[in-house]
Design a protein around this motif. Structure first.
Motif, PDB file in Angstrom:
ATOM      1  N   LEU A  65     -17.300  10.364   7.593  1.00  0.00           N
ATOM      2  CA  LEU A  65     -16.211  11.231   7.180  1.00  0.00           C
ATOM      3  C   LEU A  65     -15.297  10.506   6.202  1.00  0.00           C
ATOM      4  N   PRO A  66     -14.770  11.240   5.201  1.00  0.00           N
ATOM      5  CA  PRO A  66     -13.899  10.610   4.200  1.00  0.00           C
ATOM      6  C   PRO A  66     -12.724   9.877   4.850  1.00  0.00           C
ATOM      7  N   LYS A  67     -12.470   8.672   4.379  1.00  0.00           N
ATOM      8  CA  LYS A  67     -11.346   7.829   4.778  1.00  0.00           C
ATOM      9  C   LYS A  67     -11.446   7.296   6.208  1.00  0.00           C
TER      10      LYS A  67
ATOM     11  N   ASP B 242      -4.926  -0.291   5.566  1.00  0.00           N
ATOM     12  CA  ASP B 242      -4.811   0.262   4.221  1.00  0.00           C
ATOM     13  C   ASP B 242      -6.174   0.771   3.781  1.00  0.00           C
ATOM     14  N   THR B 243      -6.296   1.212   2.540  1.00  0.00           N
ATOM     15  CA  THR B 243      -7.553   1.811   2.081  1.00  0.00           C
ATOM     16  C   THR B 243      -8.644   0.783   1.823  1.00  0.00           C
ATOM     17  N   LEU B 244      -8.318  -0.496   1.960  1.00  0.00           N
ATOM     18  CA  LEU B 244      -9.335  -1.547   1.897  1.00  0.00           C
ATOM     19  C   LEU B 244      -9.784  -1.951   3.293  1.00  0.00           C
TER      20      LEU B 244
ATOM     21  N   GLU C 140       3.136   6.434   2.026  1.00  0.00           N
ATOM     22  CA  GLU C 140       3.488   7.851   1.961  1.00  0.00           C
ATOM     23  C   GLU C 140       2.402   8.777   2.476  1.00  0.00           C
ATOM     24  N   LEU C 141       1.207   8.242   2.737  1.00  0.00           N
ATOM     25  CA  LEU C 141       0.091   9.073   3.198  1.00  0.00           C
ATOM     26  C   LEU C 141      -0.766   8.280   4.180  1.00  0.00           C
ATOM     27  N   VAL C 142      -1.089   8.906   5.325  1.00  0.00           N
ATOM     28  CA  VAL C 142      -1.961   8.283   6.322  1.00  0.00           C
ATOM     29  C   VAL C 142      -2.977   9.323   6.774  1.00  0.00           C
ATOM     30  N   TRP C 143      -4.255   8.968   6.718  1.00  0.00           N
ATOM     31  CA  TRP C 143      -5.316   9.840   7.208  1.00  0.00           C
ATOM     32  C   TRP C 143      -5.570   9.568   8.687  1.00  0.00           C
ATOM     33  N   ALA C 144      -5.940  10.612   9.425  1.00  0.00           N
ATOM     34  CA  ALA C 144      -6.182  10.489  10.860  1.00  0.00           C
ATOM     35  C   ALA C 144      -7.243  11.505  11.283  1.00  0.00           C
ATOM     36  N   ASP C 145      -7.768  11.344  12.503  1.00  0.00           N
ATOM     37  CA  ASP C 145      -8.752  12.305  12.996  1.00  0.00           C
ATOM     38  C   ASP C 145      -8.052  13.433  13.760  1.00  0.00           C
TER      39      ASP C 145
ATOM     40  N   PRO D 132       0.815  -1.219   0.000  1.00  0.00           N
ATOM     41  CA  PRO D 132       0.000   0.000   0.000  1.00  0.00           C
ATOM     42  C   PRO D 132       0.844   1.264   0.000  1.00  0.00           C
ATOM     43  N   THR D 133       0.264   2.351  -0.493  1.00  0.00           N
ATOM     44  CA  THR D 133       0.911   3.661  -0.435  1.00  0.00           C
ATOM     45  C   THR D 133       0.154   4.607   0.492  1.00  0.00           C
ATOM     46  N   ALA D 134      -1.039   4.207   0.939  1.00  0.00           N
ATOM     47  CA  ALA D 134      -1.844   5.059   1.819  1.00  0.00           C
ATOM     48  C   ALA D 134      -2.548   4.204   2.864  1.00  0.00           C
ATOM     49  N   GLY D 135      -2.846   4.834   4.001  1.00  0.00           N
ATOM     50  CA  GLY D 135      -3.507   4.108   5.071  1.00  0.00           C
ATOM     51  C   GLY D 135      -4.306   5.045   5.953  1.00  0.00           C
ATOM     52  N   VAL D 136      -4.882   4.491   7.008  1.00  0.00           N
ATOM     53  CA  VAL D 136      -5.683   5.253   7.967  1.00  0.00           C
ATOM     54  C   VAL D 136      -5.307   4.779   9.362  1.00  0.00           C
ATOM     55  N   ILE D 137      -5.181   5.708  10.307  1.00  0.00           N
ATOM     56  CA  ILE D 137      -4.841   5.363  11.683  1.00  0.00           C
ATOM     57  C   ILE D 137      -5.950   5.812  12.624  1.00  0.00           C
ATOM     58  N   ASP D 138      -6.177   5.038  13.668  1.00  0.00           N
ATOM     59  CA  ASP D 138      -7.158   5.415  14.691  1.00  0.00           C
ATOM     60  C   ASP D 138      -6.930   4.528  15.908  1.00  0.00           C
ATOM     61  N   SER D 139      -7.654   4.837  16.977  1.00  0.00           N
ATOM     62  CA  SER D 139      -7.549   4.042  18.199  1.00  0.00           C
ATOM     63  C   SER D 139      -8.935   3.785  18.763  1.00  0.00           C
ATOM     64  N   GLN D 140      -9.025   2.783  19.617  1.00  0.00           N
ATOM     65  CA  GLN D 140     -10.294   2.450  20.258  1.00  0.00           C
ATOM     66  C   GLN D 140     -10.016   1.943  21.663  1.00  0.00           C
TER      67      GLN D 140
END
Length: 241
Positions: free
Chosen positions: A209-211, A134-136, A170-175, A95-103
């Motif tokens: 929200l996107p991503k 990743d984005t999936l 190279e890119l990670v989305w976060a809140d 992957p080149t992009a992902g998303v991070i979060d916590s719970q």
């Protein structure tokens, strides 16, 4: 596993040392039966010694699992499966992009006080799982901490691990909880763009929200699986012999 699942899994399994001429002996039990036993244990939350008799002996299953864990073969197997799914979806394996979060999750009474904490925001005493997908929505990295550990402090460690393992990221989305110095740190130290997806002030109620929904879906799957394993009154499926 069904026959169809096994057909996908079998060629992705790590090759045993004895097949590479590195010594050792062939497994006494089929890998399919052992993997089914491990999945049964995780799904039902049983103790190793409570393994049903239809599976290989519990000590052999545990020895297999421990060997895979100690030699990082569990992660290797998982990475191969994720790459296969990504390729079948028309993506590159890496992957080149992902998303991070916590719970934050409430800890059971048997969880030691030294590994739990109080999340003041969620008013919850327990642990916190930090994940990057990743984005999936496929898992790239996970770290479990006490619930009182801040998201940015945990993300600094987790993102370093994830970028070490996935060099094309190279890119990670976060809140909004990841704003501040972490954004600059990721860019300077990891060559990683941390893009903050904020909820606007005029939003009311539930809004996708996107991503960010991608990682939220993962948490929903985890909570649903945990709830099902606790509340289901259906008897477990007969183990494969």
């Amino acid at each position: 596993m069904t026959d169809a699942e096994w057909a996908v899994v079998r060629p992705l399994l790590p090759v045993p040392g004895w097949m590479r001429g590195r010594g050792g002996q062939p497994e006494a039990y089929c890998h399919r039966a052992i993997l089914d036993a491990v999945r049964y244990l995780v799904d039902n939350g049983i103790k190793w010694r409570a393994m049903p008799t239809g599976f290989p002996p519990w000590d052999r299953v545990y020895a297999f699992f421990r060997r895979w864990r100690d030699h990082v073969l569990v992660r290797e197997f998982h990475d191969r499966l994720r790459g296969r799914v990504r390729q079948e979806s028309g993506r590159d394996a890496e992957p080149t992009a992902g998303v991070i979060d916590s719970q934050s999750v409430k800890a059971d009474a048997v969880v030691g006080a030294d590994s739990r904490g109080f999340d003041g925001g969620k008013l919850l005493n327990g642990r916190k799982r930090h994940v990057v997908v990743d984005t999936l929505g496929l898992l790239l990295g996970v770290m479990v901490t006490a619930a009182d550990i801040g998201d940015r402090a945990a993300a600094k460690v987790l993102l370093e691990r994830v970028t070490d393992a996935h060099h094309r990221l190279e890119l990670v989305w976060a809140d909004g909880g990841y704003t501040g110095s972490l954004v600059e740190h990721c860019l300077a130290a990891l060559a990683l763009v941390l893009a903050i997806v904020k909820r606007s002030d005029d939003m009311r109620g539930f809004v996708v929200l996107p991503k960010r929904w991608i990682v939220e879906r993962l948490f929903a799957h985890l909570m649903r699986a945990a709830a099902w394993s606790v509340t289901s009154n259906d008897p477990p499926a007969a183990p494969r012999r």
